[in-house]
Scaffold this motif. Structure first.
Motif, PDB file in Angstrom:
ATOM      1  N   UNK A  53       0.831  -1.205   0.000  1.00 21.57           N
ATOM      2  CA  UNK A  53       0.000   0.000   0.000  1.00 21.57           C
ATOM      3  C   UNK A  53       0.872   1.264   0.000  1.00 21.57           C
ATOM      4  N   UNK A  54       0.571   2.169  -0.903  1.00 23.83           N
ATOM      5  CA  UNK A  54       1.213   3.477  -1.047  1.00 23.83           C
ATOM      6  C   UNK A  54       2.651   3.425  -1.560  1.00 23.83           C
ATOM      7  N   UNK A  55       3.089   2.239  -1.991  1.00 23.39           N
ATOM      8  CA  UNK A  55       4.391   2.167  -2.651  1.00 23.39           C
ATOM      9  C   UNK A  55       4.294   2.918  -3.982  1.00 23.39           C
ATOM     10  N   UNK A  56       5.388   3.582  -4.354  1.00 25.12           N
ATOM     11  CA  UNK A  56       5.463   4.238  -5.657  1.00 25.12           C
ATOM     12  C   UNK A  56       6.322   3.359  -6.541  1.00 25.12           C
ATOM     13  N   UNK A  57       5.817   3.000  -7.699  1.00 30.75           N
ATOM     14  CA  UNK A  57       6.584   2.106  -8.564  1.00 30.75           C
ATOM     15  C   UNK A  57       6.391   2.447 -10.034  1.00 30.75           C
ATOM     16  N   UNK A  58       7.303   1.931 -10.832  1.00 29.96           N
ATOM     17  CA  UNK A  58       7.131   2.025 -12.294  1.00 29.96           C
ATOM     18  C   UNK A  58       6.442   0.747 -12.730  1.00 29.96           C
ATOM     19  N   UNK A  59       5.356   0.902 -13.445  1.00 31.36           N
ATOM     20  CA  UNK A  59       4.566  -0.276 -13.810  1.00 31.36           C
ATOM     21  C   UNK A  59       4.446  -0.416 -15.321  1.00 31.36           C
ATOM     22  N   UNK A  60       4.238  -1.653 -15.754  1.00 35.51           N
ATOM     23  CA  UNK A  60       3.899  -1.927 -17.158  1.00 35.51           C
ATOM     24  C   UNK A  60       2.546  -2.624 -17.146  1.00 35.51           C
ATOM     25  N   UNK A  61       1.619  -2.071 -17.939  1.00 35.47           N
ATOM     26  CA  UNK A  61       0.236  -2.553 -17.957  1.00 35.47           C
ATOM     27  C   UNK A  61      -0.168  -2.951 -19.371  1.00 35.47           C
ATOM     28  N   UNK A  62      -1.030  -3.948 -19.449  1.00 33.66           N
ATOM     29  CA  UNK A  62      -1.676  -4.242 -20.731  1.00 33.66           C
ATOM     30  C   UNK A  62      -3.159  -3.968 -20.541  1.00 33.66           C
ATOM     31  N   UNK A  63      -3.651  -2.980 -21.263  1.00 34.66           N
ATOM     32  CA  UNK A  63      -5.037  -2.572 -21.081  1.00 34.66           C
ATOM     33  C   UNK A  63      -5.975  -3.539 -21.796  1.00 34.66           C
ATOM     34  N   UNK A  64      -7.040  -3.919 -21.093  1.00 36.57           N
ATOM     35  CA  UNK A  64      -7.981  -4.885 -21.664  1.00 36.57           C
ATOM     36  C   UNK A  64      -9.266  -4.178 -22.101  1.00 36.57           C
ATOM     37  N   UNK A  65     -10.142  -4.957 -22.752  1.00 33.52           N
ATOM     38  CA  UNK A  65     -11.429  -4.424 -23.207  1.00 33.52           C
ATOM     39  C   UNK A  65     -12.230  -3.886 -22.021  1.00 33.52           C
ATOM     40  N   UNK A  66     -13.209  -3.074 -22.293  1.00 37.95           N
ATOM     41  CA  UNK A  66     -13.913  -2.250 -21.305  1.00 37.95           C
ATOM     42  C   UNK A  66     -14.196  -2.912 -19.953  1.00 37.95           C
ATOM     43  N   UNK A  67     -14.764  -4.126 -19.943  1.00 38.91           N
ATOM     44  CA  UNK A  67     -15.198  -4.663 -18.655  1.00 38.91           C
ATOM     45  C   UNK A  67     -14.190  -5.622 -18.019  1.00 38.91           C
ATOM     46  N   UNK A  68     -13.078  -5.902 -18.687  1.00 37.56           N
ATOM     47  CA  UNK A  68     -12.084  -6.823 -18.123  1.00 37.56           C
ATOM     48  C   UNK A  68     -11.034  -6.033 -17.351  1.00 37.56           C
ATOM     49  N   UNK A  69     -10.418  -6.700 -16.363  1.00 35.52           N
ATOM     50  CA  UNK A  69      -9.336  -6.055 -15.618  1.00 35.52           C
ATOM     51  C   UNK A  69      -8.109  -5.904 -16.508  1.00 35.52           C
ATOM     52  N   UNK A  70      -7.384  -4.802 -16.317  1.00 35.79           N
ATOM     53  CA  UNK A  70      -6.099  -4.655 -17.003  1.00 35.79           C
ATOM     54  C   UNK A  70      -5.131  -5.675 -16.416  1.00 35.79           C
ATOM     55  N   UNK A  71      -4.053  -5.924 -17.135  1.00 39.17           N
ATOM     56  CA  UNK A  71      -3.050  -6.885 -16.676  1.00 39.17           C
ATOM     57  C   UNK A  71      -1.782  -6.120 -16.287  1.00 39.17           C
TER      58      UNK A  71
END
Ligand SMILES: [Zn+2]
Length: 257
Positions: A53-71
């Motif tokens: 919680x509240x950690x600051x990090x560099x992240x890599x995300x794969x965005x998913x279609x509207x109702x699915x969670x991003x990865x």
């Protein structure tokens, strides 16, 4: 879908399955994002404790279609929140900040200035800064950045100029101070002293970073409680609910705590 990178603050984590986490992040480039971090609960995961919680990090995300969670595919720790090592007040202050960001910001709505303000607030809260003042400044500036500035010199309902040299009615539902005629039609009105409004104006002033200038901090000191109550009541109306951590906010400005 292409992978996207940003810096982010961890706002919430929920255990999901034996090995994974669902993580709510406030990213600088995409706003709030909820993503699944597969394998994050394994002992030697590639996330290496960066999702606290509240950690600051560099992240890599794969965005998913509207109702699915991003990865969430990567998270590299930049800064850990150390409030718990300092005091309960600072720990609670951090929790409050995370809750406010979850409630105030929208998914995939970038707010880079609010992100920068958040990092300022975090370093005040878990460093040697005044946590009470940092949280007050954070709330006021965040409200302004998100378009929720309360009026202090004009009636929020009809727009007529109001007096700043005497106590005036304030209506959170109307969006600020109200004139004598409009107060009758407002559901919950309370009276605010000129000094409280002047402090609110200082907090809402054009600055977007913390800490607040020493002159402002000194002025707010004697009026801290009144300004805190005013902002709390205003925030409740903006959010439509009372933040759970609101009652844990510092009751006084204690510089040494
Ligand atoms: Zn009016």
């Amino acid at each position: 879908m292409a992978a996207e990178s940003s810096v982010a603050v961890v706002l919430k984590t929920i255990e999901f399955s034996e090995t994974s986490l669902i993580v709510t992040l406030f990213t600088r480039d995409f706003g709030q994002v909820t993503a699944i971090a597969k394998g994050a609960r394994r002992p030697k995961s590639s996330f290496e404790g960066s999702l606290d919680l509240l950690a600051v990090c560099r992240v890599v995300l794969i965005r998913k279609a509207s109702d699915a969670l991003d990865l969430l595919t990567e998270a590299k720790l930049n800064r850990r929140f150390r409030g718990a090592d300092k005091s309960l007040t600072r720990l609670h202050g951090g929790y409050y900040l995370a809750e406010m960001l979850r409630l105030l910001t929208e998914t995939h709505d970038p707010q880079p200035m609010l992100y920068d303000l958040t990092l300022d607030a975090l370093s005040q809260i878990d460093g040697t800064g005044n946590a009470a003042l940092a949280l007050l400044g954070f709330d006021a500036i965040a409200l302004r950045l998100l378009g929720h500035t309360p009026t202090t010199r004009t009636c929020a309902d009809c727009g007529v100029a109001t007096q700043l040299d005497r106590s005036v009615p304030f209506s959170p539902a109307a969006g600020g101070v109200v004139c004598g005629s409009c107060r009758i039609s407002q559901p919950s009105v309370f009276i605010v002293r000129p000094k409280t409004l002047q402090c609110l104006e200082r907090l809402l002033d054009n600055q977007t970073r913390l800490p607040l200038a020493t002159a402002s901090a000194n002025k707010i000191d004697a009026n801290y409680r009144d300004v805190r109550v005013l902002l709390n009541r205003y925030i409740e109306v903006i959010l439509g609910k009372t933040p759970r951590m609101q009652s844990f906010l510092p009751a006084r400005m204690e510089p040494s705590e």
